[in-house]
Every structure is written in structure tokens, then in C-alpha cells.
Design a protein around this motif. Structure first.
Motif, PDB file in Angstrom:
ATOM      1  N   ASP A  77       5.568  -3.985  10.011  1.00  0.00           N
ATOM      2  CA  ASP A  77       4.547  -4.012   8.963  1.00  0.00           C
ATOM      3  C   ASP A  77       4.783  -2.960   7.880  1.00  0.00           C
ATOM      4  O   ASP A  77       4.040  -2.897   6.903  1.00  0.00           O
ATOM      5  N   LEU A  78       5.809  -2.130   8.060  1.00  0.00           N
ATOM      6  CA  LEU A  78       6.194  -1.166   7.026  1.00  0.00           C
ATOM      7  C   LEU A  78       7.442  -1.619   6.276  1.00  0.00           C
ATOM      8  O   LEU A  78       7.969  -0.875   5.449  1.00  0.00           O
ATOM      9  N   GLU A  79       7.902  -2.834   6.575  1.00  0.00           N
ATOM     10  CA  GLU A  79       9.091  -3.378   5.920  1.00  0.00           C
ATOM     11  C   GLU A  79       8.676  -4.449   4.908  1.00  0.00           C
ATOM     12  O   GLU A  79       8.165  -5.504   5.287  1.00  0.00           O
ATOM     13  N   LEU A 121      -2.107  -7.009   3.276  1.00  0.00           N
ATOM     14  CA  LEU A 121      -2.469  -5.633   2.932  1.00  0.00           C
ATOM     15  C   LEU A 121      -3.123  -4.928   4.122  1.00  0.00           C
ATOM     16  O   LEU A 121      -2.883  -3.735   4.357  1.00  0.00           O
ATOM     17  N   TYR A 122      -3.920  -5.663   4.882  1.00  0.00           N
ATOM     18  CA  TYR A 122      -4.549  -5.094   6.078  1.00  0.00           C
ATOM     19  C   TYR A 122      -3.494  -4.671   7.100  1.00  0.00           C
ATOM     20  O   TYR A 122      -3.598  -3.606   7.719  1.00  0.00           O
ATOM     21  N   ARG A 123      -2.470  -5.502   7.276  1.00  0.00           N
ATOM     22  CA  ARG A 123      -1.383  -5.170   8.202  1.00  0.00           C
ATOM     23  C   ARG A 123      -0.682  -3.881   7.785  1.00  0.00           C
ATOM     24  O   ARG A 123      -0.370  -3.023   8.615  1.00  0.00           O
ATOM     25  N   ILE A 124      -0.440  -3.750   6.480  1.00  0.00           N
ATOM     26  CA  ILE A 124       0.250  -2.557   5.971  1.00  0.00           C
ATOM     27  C   ILE A 124      -0.617  -1.317   6.148  1.00  0.00           C
ATOM     28  O   ILE A 124      -0.134  -0.248   6.541  1.00  0.00           O
ATOM     29  N   LYS A 125      -1.916  -1.438   5.859  1.00  0.00           N
ATOM     30  CA  LYS A 125      -2.842  -0.314   6.042  1.00  0.00           C
ATOM     31  C   LYS A 125      -2.875   0.133   7.497  1.00  0.00           C
ATOM     32  O   LYS A 125      -2.865   1.326   7.804  1.00  0.00           O
ATOM     33  N   LYS A 126      -2.927  -0.842   8.394  1.00  0.00           N
ATOM     34  CA  LYS A 126      -2.999  -0.549   9.824  1.00  0.00           C
ATOM     35  C   LYS A 126      -1.751   0.176  10.311  1.00  0.00           C
ATOM     36  O   LYS A 126      -1.787   0.902  11.309  1.00  0.00           O
ATOM     37  N   ALA A 127      -0.631  -0.021   9.605  1.00  0.00           N
ATOM     38  CA  ALA A 127       0.624   0.653   9.956  1.00  0.00           C
ATOM     39  C   ALA A 127       0.696   2.065   9.380  1.00  0.00           C
ATOM     40  O   ALA A 127       1.729   2.723   9.476  1.00  0.00           O
ATOM     41  N   ASN A 128      -0.412   2.515   8.740  1.00  0.00           N
ATOM     42  CA  ASN A 128      -0.533   3.882   8.196  1.00  0.00           C
ATOM     43  C   ASN A 128       0.369   4.150   6.994  1.00  0.00           C
ATOM     44  O   ASN A 128       0.811   5.288   6.780  1.00  0.00           O
ATOM     45  N   ALA A 129       0.647   3.121   6.213  1.00  0.00           N
ATOM     46  CA  ALA A 129       1.417   3.327   4.984  1.00  0.00           C
ATOM     47  C   ALA A 129       0.609   4.168   4.000  1.00  0.00           C
ATOM     48  O   ALA A 129      -0.627   4.135   3.996  1.00  0.00           O
ATOM     49  N   VAL A 147      -3.693  -3.950  -4.253  1.00  0.00           N
ATOM     50  CA  VAL A 147      -3.046  -2.644  -4.134  1.00  0.00           C
ATOM     51  C   VAL A 147      -3.963  -1.684  -3.388  1.00  0.00           C
ATOM     52  O   VAL A 147      -5.186  -1.840  -3.409  1.00  0.00           O
ATOM     53  N   PHE A 148      -3.368  -0.701  -2.725  1.00  0.00           N
ATOM     54  CA  PHE A 148      -4.163   0.365  -2.123  1.00  0.00           C
ATOM     55  C   PHE A 148      -3.312   1.628  -2.032  1.00  0.00           C
ATOM     56  O   PHE A 148      -2.077   1.576  -2.054  1.00  0.00           O
ATOM     57  N   GLY A 149      -3.986   2.771  -1.930  1.00  0.00           N
ATOM     58  CA  GLY A 149      -3.301   4.035  -1.690  1.00  0.00           C
ATOM     59  C   GLY A 149      -2.526   4.559  -2.884  1.00  0.00           C
ATOM     60  O   GLY A 149      -2.813   4.243  -4.036  1.00  0.00           O
ATOM     61  N   TYR A 192      -1.967 -22.003   2.973  1.00  0.00           N
ATOM     62  CA  TYR A 192      -3.023 -20.990   2.947  1.00  0.00           C
ATOM     63  C   TYR A 192      -3.223 -20.468   1.528  1.00  0.00           C
ATOM     64  O   TYR A 192      -2.281 -20.410   0.736  1.00  0.00           O
ATOM     65  N   LYS A 193      -4.453 -20.057   1.216  1.00  0.00           N
ATOM     66  CA  LYS A 193      -4.774 -19.562  -0.120  1.00  0.00           C
ATOM     67  C   LYS A 193      -4.158 -18.179  -0.344  1.00  0.00           C
ATOM     68  O   LYS A 193      -4.153 -17.334   0.552  1.00  0.00           O
ATOM     69  N   ALA A 194      -3.694 -17.976  -1.580  1.00  0.00           N
ATOM     70  CA  ALA A 194      -2.959 -16.755  -1.914  1.00  0.00           C
ATOM     71  C   ALA A 194      -3.786 -15.492  -1.682  1.00  0.00           C
ATOM     72  O   ALA A 194      -3.302 -14.522  -1.094  1.00  0.00           O
ATOM     73  N   LYS A 195      -5.044 -15.485  -2.125  1.00  0.00           N
ATOM     74  CA  LYS A 195      -5.869 -14.276  -2.013  1.00  0.00           C
ATOM     75  C   LYS A 195      -6.076 -13.864  -0.559  1.00  0.00           C
ATOM     76  O   LYS A 195      -5.980 -12.679  -0.213  1.00  0.00           O
ATOM     77  N   LYS A 196      -6.352 -14.836   0.301  1.00  0.00           N
ATOM     78  CA  LYS A 196      -6.572 -14.530   1.714  1.00  0.00           C
ATOM     79  C   LYS A 196      -5.296 -14.011   2.371  1.00  0.00           C
ATOM     80  O   LYS A 196      -5.326 -13.068   3.171  1.00  0.00           O
ATOM     81  N   VAL A 197      -4.178 -14.628   2.020  1.00  0.00           N
ATOM     82  CA  VAL A 197      -2.893 -14.197   2.581  1.00  0.00           C
ATOM     83  C   VAL A 197      -2.568 -12.768   2.138  1.00  0.00           C
ATOM     84  O   VAL A 197      -2.117 -11.939   2.941  1.00  0.00           O
ATOM     85  N   MET A 198      -2.805 -12.469   0.872  1.00  0.00           N
ATOM     86  CA  MET A 198      -2.527 -11.131   0.347  1.00  0.00           C
ATOM     87  C   MET A 198      -3.401 -10.079   1.022  1.00  0.00           C
ATOM     88  O   MET A 198      -2.932  -8.990   1.360  1.00  0.00           O
TER      89      MET A 198
END
Length: 226
Positions: A88-90, A116-124, A147-149, A106-112
Motif C-alpha cells: 500500500d506504499l507502492e 487513499l484510505y489504504r495509503i493512509k492506513k499504511a502510515n504514508a 489528496v492528503f498529508g 466501479y465509480k472513480a470517486k469511490k475507488v479513489m
């Protein structure tokens, strides 16, 4: 002659990389590095699911090796698989996952948001996901972005931002996908806390001093007993 051989080898390597990425897409290929040595050609593959490449009883990796040598002209290929750690950091893994989900409808917004949740959970430290193109039939091409962080866009520190691009092929057209991720262990120049560094340095000095005092007391105690 040497120049022609160099160009020919470069073309073969690029073809081999493209072939591996396409044939082993389900394995979640992150990177392919090809290095020519005097004895063989090392092919180092970083993948999310290396077991798919290995195959049952190693047949998959054997067939891949034989195909690369026979069809692509790579001499004596030796495939090595590398563990990528947290997928999830790759950005390559995330981008390909987004493409697969979009191609399934699947809808783009939901997929994005899920990505993003997966990346956040990986502590990026930060991440950015951009999708460009025609999302639905009859609607003009547009861009969606989440975007986040903390994310650097300019300067020398952009080298710490990992980036990947891919495409999702839908009925209404092709969507371009860009994923940028800042790993959790990155230290940016403008985020260095001088006061914190000084404080930690003082703590280390205190610990060293206490350790030396303890050693001196132990030595004196030993001498007195003697």
C-alpha cells in the motif's frame, strides 16, 4: 558495432520489461530491473504477489524464463524476486488496483477514496491520486483528484515522492491514472525541527554520561573488594 549492440541490448531489455509487466500483471509488478553480467542476465522483479510468478512447483517462473530467452533473445536470464514490503506504499500497486477496479465498472470517486484510505492506513506522510478522462458516456473529459498529508511538488525534495502512472481502458475511452505517495520515513529539509534534534542530542549525552558514571562506580567497587 559496439554502439549497435548497445542499442540492440537496450531495446531487448525494454521489450522484456514490457512483456513481464503485461504477462504478470496479476502479480502486481512494481518494478523490473535488468542487469547484464559476463555470465548471465539478472532480471530482478519486485511484485506484490510473487507467488503468482513462481507458479505451482516453480513452473511459472521456469516458463517465464524460457519464454524470455526464446522469444525475446535475452541470453541466459536468471529471475530474482524481491519482496516489496507494504504494497500500500507502492504507487504502482495502487495505480494498477485502481485501473482494475475502474475496468470492472466501479465509480472513480469511490475507488479513489478506498485507495487513499489504504495509503493512509499504511502510515504514508502524504499522497495524491489523479484520474483524467471521460468518466461517463456523453460527459466531457475531466479530472478527479484526491489528496492528503504533506506532498512536495517542486524542488529537490520531490525525489522522495514515489510516482506511478497507468491507464484504465473503458468503453467510453481511456482514463489516465497518476498516483504519488510519500513514504512514512521521509525527512524533508523544510520539516526538520532543530530544537528537537538538539533535545535528542542532549538526551544522548546524558545517557552516555550516566553510563560512564555507572562503569566508574562498578570499577571502584571491584577495586575496594580486592
Amino acid at each position: 558495432m559496439i554502439e549497435k549492440n548497445f542499442i540492440s541490448d537496450s531495446i531487448k531489455r525494454e521489450k522484456a520489461k514490457d512483456f513481464i509487466r503485461k504477462e504478470m500483471a496479476k502479480a502486481g509488478i512494481v518494478d523490473v530491473h535488468i542487469q547484464r553480467t559476463t555470465l548471465n542476465t539478472r532480471i530482478i522483479i519486485s511484485a506484490e504477489r510473487p507467488g503468482i510468478i513462481i507458479g505451482r512447483k516453480g513452473r511459472g517462473i521456469l516458463e517465464l524464463t524460457q519464454t524470455i530467452e526464446r522469444d525475446l533473445g535475452i541470453q541466459n536470464p536468471q529471475i530474482e524476486l524481491v519482496d516489496i514490503g507494504n504494497p500500500d506504499l507502492e504507487p504502482n500497486v495502487i495505480a494498477m488496483w485502481i485501473a482494475r477496479m475502474l475496468e470492472r465498472g466501479y465509480k472513480a470517486k469511490k475507488v479513489m477514496q478506498r485507495a487513499l484510505y489504504r495509503i493512509k492506513k499504511a502510515n504514508a506522510m502524504g499522497a495524491e491520486i489523479i484520474i483524467r478522462g471521460t468518466m461517463h458516456k456523453g460527459i466531457k473529459s475531466r479530472q478527479e483528484r484526491v489528496v492528503f498529508g504533506y506532498l512536495k511538488k517542486a524542488g529537490n525534495d520531490t525525489k522522495h515522492v514515489k510516482e506511478a502512472k497507468t491507464q484504465a481502458k473503458l468503453k467510453q475511452g481511456v482514463l489516465g491514472i497518476t498516483v504519488r505517495i510519500v513514504p512514512p520515513d521521509v525527512i524533508f529539509a523544510d520539516k526538520i525541527n532543530i530544537a528537537e534534534i538538539i533535545r535528542k542530542g542532549e538526551e544522548n549525552k546524558t545517557e552516555d554520561k550516566n553510563g560512564n558514571n555507572q562503569e566508574e562506580r562498578t570499577e571502584k567497587h571491584g577495586e575496594s573488594r580486592a
